[in-house]
Design an enzyme around this catalytic site. Structure first.
Site, PDB file in Angstrom:
ATOM      1  N   SER A  52       0.805  -1.228   0.000  1.00  0.00           N
ATOM      2  CA  SER A  52       0.000   0.000   0.000  1.00  0.00           C
ATOM      3  C   SER A  52       0.837   1.276   0.000  1.00  0.00           C
ATOM      4  CB  SER A  52      -0.950   0.021   1.204  1.00  0.00           C
ATOM      5  OG  SER A  52      -0.215  -0.050   2.410  1.00  0.00           O
TER       6      SER A  52
ATOM      7  N   ASP B 105      -2.137   8.855   7.412  1.00  0.00           N
ATOM      8  CA  ASP B 105      -3.143   8.071   8.132  1.00  0.00           C
ATOM      9  C   ASP B 105      -2.439   7.161   9.135  1.00  0.00           C
ATOM     10  OD1 ASP B 105      -2.120   5.940   6.657  1.00  0.00           O
ATOM     11  OD2 ASP B 105      -3.893   5.701   5.382  1.00  0.00           O
TER      12      ASP B 105
ATOM     13  N   HIS C 269       0.466   5.265   6.718  1.00  0.00           N
ATOM     14  CA  HIS C 269       1.168   5.765   5.530  1.00  0.00           C
ATOM     15  C   HIS C 269       1.620   7.219   5.682  1.00  0.00           C
ATOM     16  CE1 HIS C 269      -1.803   2.676   4.273  1.00  0.00           C
ATOM     17  NE2 HIS C 269      -0.724   2.187   3.693  1.00  0.00           N
TER      18      HIS C 269
END
Length: 380
Positions: A55, A340, A343
């Site tokens: 991600s 977040d 990340h």
């Protein structure tokens, strides 16, 4: 406007050799140039970049999967031209910036790339994916590293059909292969109570197990023609908001940071071993943990005022529940290290990408990405 030297682009040869009329060919070149206007500037340093990971660098491969690991909703992409795309950031990821620095357009996600879009590379990264196939199963749909390599093989088949084996191999050997794997093998495997790995392996044993698998996977990419690799190490995962939220004192988890250290050490050893055994290969290692340490230690110099909580999220350190659809994020995003629970912000991604691209051996070694791109390897 991003300029292309069309006659020099290895993947353009197929159009020149085909029976396509000159008019159609010129239209196609125009489309490619127009499509890439969003991306890099200056000359292309490499024919393409192929990207594998999770991600941190996924740009939409999970969008249509039955998966809980998605970021194709607002406020993700709030600072990205075009809004939410599936990037787990407010804007650019690290590989977006690296592509731009290499003079390439933004690299398309495999799930969305077709035809001439693959000319400059493909991003196969998938949120929740790991080195191990089982990693990330809590999120249901994801594309593990082995499957990402299989997807690259499909792309390579297309390129080889068009160029022929020799020209394809020559072009692929000059491309950058960016690989950032391993975070989820800890966060969404070893540290998860419903996974057996913690009972099966201690920290060093698990790192050894991952490195053995990683070695096989990178060797497979080499056997498919890859020669120039950038491997990103794991960051200080004990300091992300998700882990900070679990700490009574709100400080970094030394236990988690120590847990991932053997993995980074193994990756460096693996690079040395593969370099000694695979003719013509070139590896460079991005020391993401050291980059993060530098950013936190010099936060004010870089313009950051918040280093320990997410810009978008809920609960302690805005890390207990990650950024929800249509949640209002912080307004001063460039002040935040983390976007977040897991990340970094676009600003951090860009800083790290630039350190990797033209930084010194404090952060990337034995050479930086610019130097790697400029190496003309003999294809063996």
């Amino acid at each position: 406007m991003h300029r292309h030297t069309v006659h020099k682009h290895p993947f353009m040869a197929k159009y020149l050799r085909s029976s396509t009329s000159l008019l159609v060919f010129l239209i196609m070149v125009f489309m490619i140039n127009s499509a890439s206007g969003q991306g890099g500037s200056g000359r292309e340093m490499v024919p393409a970049m192929f990207i594998f990971g999770d991600s941190l660098i996924d740009n939409g491969n999970n969008n249509n999967l039955p998966s809980f690991a998605k970021a194709n909703y607002f406020p993700y992409g709030i600072d990205f031209n075009g809004g939410p795309t599936g990037r787990f950031s407010n804007g650019y990821t690290m590989v977006d910036e690296i592509a731009e620095l290499l003079g390439l357009p933004l690299i398309p996600a495999y799930s969305q790339a077709s035809g001439e879009q693959v000319l400059h590379g493909v991003n196969y990264a998938s949120a929740a994916a790991g080195i191990l196939d089982i990693t990330g199963r809590n999120f249901v749909g994801r594309i593990p590293f082995d499957e990402q390599i299989g997807n690259f093989q499909s792309t390579l088949d297309q390129i080889t059909d068009s160029l022929g084996a020799d020209d394809a191999a020559r072009a692929i050997g000059r491309c950058i292969f960016f690989v950032g794997m391993g975070s989820n093998d800890y966060l969404n495997n070893y540290l998860m109570p419903n996974f057996p790995t913690r009972n099966q392996y201690n920290a060093q044993q698990y790192a050894d197990f991952l490195a053995a698998q990683y070695t096989q996977q990178l060797t497979k990419l080499y056997n498919l023609g890859a020669r120039k690799f950038v491997l990103a190490g794991l960051g200080l995962m004990g300091c992300i908001p998700s882990i900070l939220a679990q700490s009574p004192s709100g400080t970094c988890s030394e236990e988690v940071n120590l847990l991932v250290q053997p993995f980074n050490a193994n990756v460096k050893t693996m690079i040395n071993n593969l370099s000694a055994n695979l003719p013509g290969v070139r590896f460079t290692y991005m020391d993401v943990a050291h980059m993060f340490e530098d950013i936190v230690a010099n936060a004010r110099t870089y313009g950051f005022s918040v280093v320990n909580r997410g810009c978008c999220g809920i609960g302690r350190n805005r890390g207990q529940i990650t950024c929800l659809p249509f949640q209002t994020p912080c307004s001063d995003r460039d002040q935040y290290v983390f976007w977040d629970a897991f990340h970094p912000t676009e600003k951090v991604n860009i800083i790290m990408a630039r350190k990797g691209f033209n930084g010194d051996q404090t952060f990337i070694y034995p050479m930086n990405i610019e130097q790697l791109a400029n190496l003309d390897n003999e294809i063996n």
